[in-house]
Design a protein around this motif. Structure first.
Motif, mmCIF file in Angstrom:
data_model
loop_
_atom_site.group_PDB
_atom_site.id
_atom_site.type_symbol
_atom_site.label_atom_id
_atom_site.label_comp_id
_atom_site.label_asym_id
_atom_site.label_seq_id
_atom_site.Cartn_x
_atom_site.Cartn_y
_atom_site.Cartn_z
ATOM 1 N N LEU A 100 -3.163 0.305 7.856
ATOM 2 C CA LEU A 100 -3.516 -0.753 6.906
ATOM 3 C C LEU A 100 -2.307 -1.101 6.044
ATOM 4 O O LEU A 100 -2.028 -2.273 5.779
ATOM 5 C CB LEU A 100 -4.679 -0.313 6.011
ATOM 6 C CG LEU A 100 -6.057 -0.242 6.668
ATOM 7 C CD1 LEU A 100 -7.090 0.293 5.673
ATOM 8 C CD2 LEU A 100 -6.490 -1.613 7.175
ATOM 9 N N ALA A 122 -3.539 -2.963 2.615
ATOM 10 C CA ALA A 122 -4.019 -2.055 1.569
ATOM 11 C C ALA A 122 -2.836 -1.323 0.943
ATOM 12 O O ALA A 122 -1.751 -1.280 1.518
ATOM 13 C CB ALA A 122 -5.008 -1.048 2.145
ATOM 14 N N PHE A 123 -3.058 -0.772 -0.240
ATOM 15 C CA PHE A 123 -2.052 0.030 -0.939
ATOM 16 C C PHE A 123 -0.723 -0.709 -1.111
ATOM 17 O O PHE A 123 0.350 -0.110 -0.955
ATOM 18 C CB PHE A 123 -1.804 1.356 -0.202
ATOM 19 C CG PHE A 123 -3.031 2.226 -0.130
ATOM 20 C CD1 PHE A 123 -3.419 2.978 -1.228
ATOM 21 C CD2 PHE A 123 -3.812 2.253 1.013
ATOM 22 C CE1 PHE A 123 -4.561 3.765 -1.168
ATOM 23 C CE2 PHE A 123 -4.950 3.039 1.074
ATOM 24 C CZ PHE A 123 -5.319 3.788 -0.023
ATOM 25 N N ALA A 124 -0.824 -1.996 -1.458
ATOM 26 C CA ALA A 124 0.388 -2.793 -1.610
ATOM 27 C C ALA A 124 1.307 -2.214 -2.693
ATOM 28 O O ALA A 124 2.525 -2.391 -2.633
ATOM 29 C CB ALA A 124 0.016 -4.231 -1.941
ATOM 30 N N VAL A 155 -5.162 4.599 7.028
ATOM 31 C CA VAL A 155 -4.432 4.251 5.802
ATOM 32 C C VAL A 155 -3.009 3.790 6.141
ATOM 33 O O VAL A 155 -2.531 2.768 5.635
ATOM 34 C CB VAL A 155 -4.406 5.460 4.840
ATOM 35 C CG1 VAL A 155 -3.425 5.226 3.703
ATOM 36 C CG2 VAL A 155 -5.799 5.730 4.289
ATOM 37 N N VAL A 157 1.950 0.908 -3.269
ATOM 38 C CA VAL A 157 2.612 2.156 -2.884
ATOM 39 C C VAL A 157 3.670 1.848 -1.821
ATOM 40 O O VAL A 157 3.363 1.256 -0.789
ATOM 41 C CB VAL A 157 1.576 3.166 -2.295
ATOM 42 C CG1 VAL A 157 2.231 4.513 -2.039
ATOM 43 C CG2 VAL A 157 0.394 3.309 -3.239
#
Lengths: 159, 140
Positions: free
Chosen positions: A49, A55-57, A46, A59
């Motif tokens: 990434l 991912a998790f743009a 996580v 946050v």
């Protein structure tokens, strides 16, 4: 003293002999080592990434790093403990195993990686978005961890 | 002769892929489960976490299954008659099925912790058992 002698001396300690000779302790330690790999691997996946901007743009990077840090520390502590017990109980084989030696070397590189990128990435309170530096850090981290994982598997192939 | 027996490095490589795939699958679900259980992730919704990690989970399951089948094909008779391996495969099937059913449903709907926690617990337990099954197979 050559490493194989140090290993023999270490694994002959009553504690490590008990682990080696027990029917269940060794596989339980190994299973725990691998199950924990999933938790720490998930946290690292996580993180990387996010650092790669994949991912998790939504946050902020700092928030993600803060939330995952305790799980990484916990996972790493369990990995080190179980891994240390596994290696100690068969020290004479592990210490001379080139894959084990390389694995330890790559783990040290991971430590160096953490120190090098500490101020700019991992402990940078101003960091919110992925950039070139975070991509370099995330990419390197992924490569290092996949290498450690593969070397761990490869230890069993040396004889 | 099975090619993986002839070329030992190919066997090792397949096992690495099996473990990388398992790391992706179980690792991504462990993060979803920790969110679901509400342990240490304030402010991020499980539903958003699931959405981001789902493709990695699926990739991991496909990779670990394919590599696992290749390993299994080296000695299918022994693998499929070994009780620990059979149990591992059944639990793996249950874990995947559980994920695509209740687990997903619970993660997508904002359910209270008294529902989310047991579901996260079952998911973590199933995956942990799969890992133990894989190792204990080699030791029994």
């Amino acid at each position: 003293m050559p490493p194989s002698d140090v290993g023999t001396g270490l694994q002959d300690l009553a504690f490590f002999t008990a682990i080696r000779e027990s029917h269940y302790v060794y596989p339980i330690l190994l299973s725990t080592h691998l199950a924990t790999l999933a938790v720490i691997g998930g946290a690292i996946l996580v993180t990387n990434l996010r650092l790669l901007g994949r991912a998790f743009a939504g946050v902020p990077i700092t928030v993600l790093l803060e939330q995952l840090r305790p799980w990484k520390y916990l996972g790493f502590a369990v990995m080190l403990t179980t891994g240390g017990l596994l290696a100690g109980s068969k020290a004479s084989e592990y210490f001379v195993n080139p894959y084990f030696q390389t694995k330890l070397g790559v783990l040290i590189l991971i430590g160096v990686h953490g120190v090098v990128f500490r101020d700019a990435v991992y402990r940078n309170p101003a960091l919110t978005e992925a950039g070139r530096l975070t991509r370099v850090a995330g990419g390197l981290s992924l490569v290092l961890w996949v290498t450690v994982l593969s070397l761990g598997r490869w230890i069993a192939y040396f004889d | 002769m099975h090619p993986l027996i002839t070329y030992e490095w190919l066997y090792g490589l397949t096992e690495c892929l099996h473990i990388i795939g398992f790391g992706l699958a179980v690792g991504s679900m462990a993060i979803v489960d920790l969110h679901l259980a509400g342990w240490g992730f304030p402010g991020t919704r499980p539903e958003a976490v699931l959405r981001e990690l789902r493709p990695w989970f699926t990739l991991g399951v496909v990779l670990t299954t394919l590599a696992g089948l290749v390993i299994l094909s080296t000695d299918a008779g022994r693998y499929l008659t070994h009780p620990v391996m059979v149990a591992k495969l059944v639990i793996f099937g249950l874990a995947v099925a559980f994920h695509y059913s209740w687990h997903t449903r619970v993660a997508r709907n904002l359910v209270p912790p008294r529902v989310a926690r047991p579901v996260a617990g079952v998911s973590l337990l199933l995956w942990t058992l799969v890992v133990f099954g894989g190792i204990f197979y080699a030791f029994t």
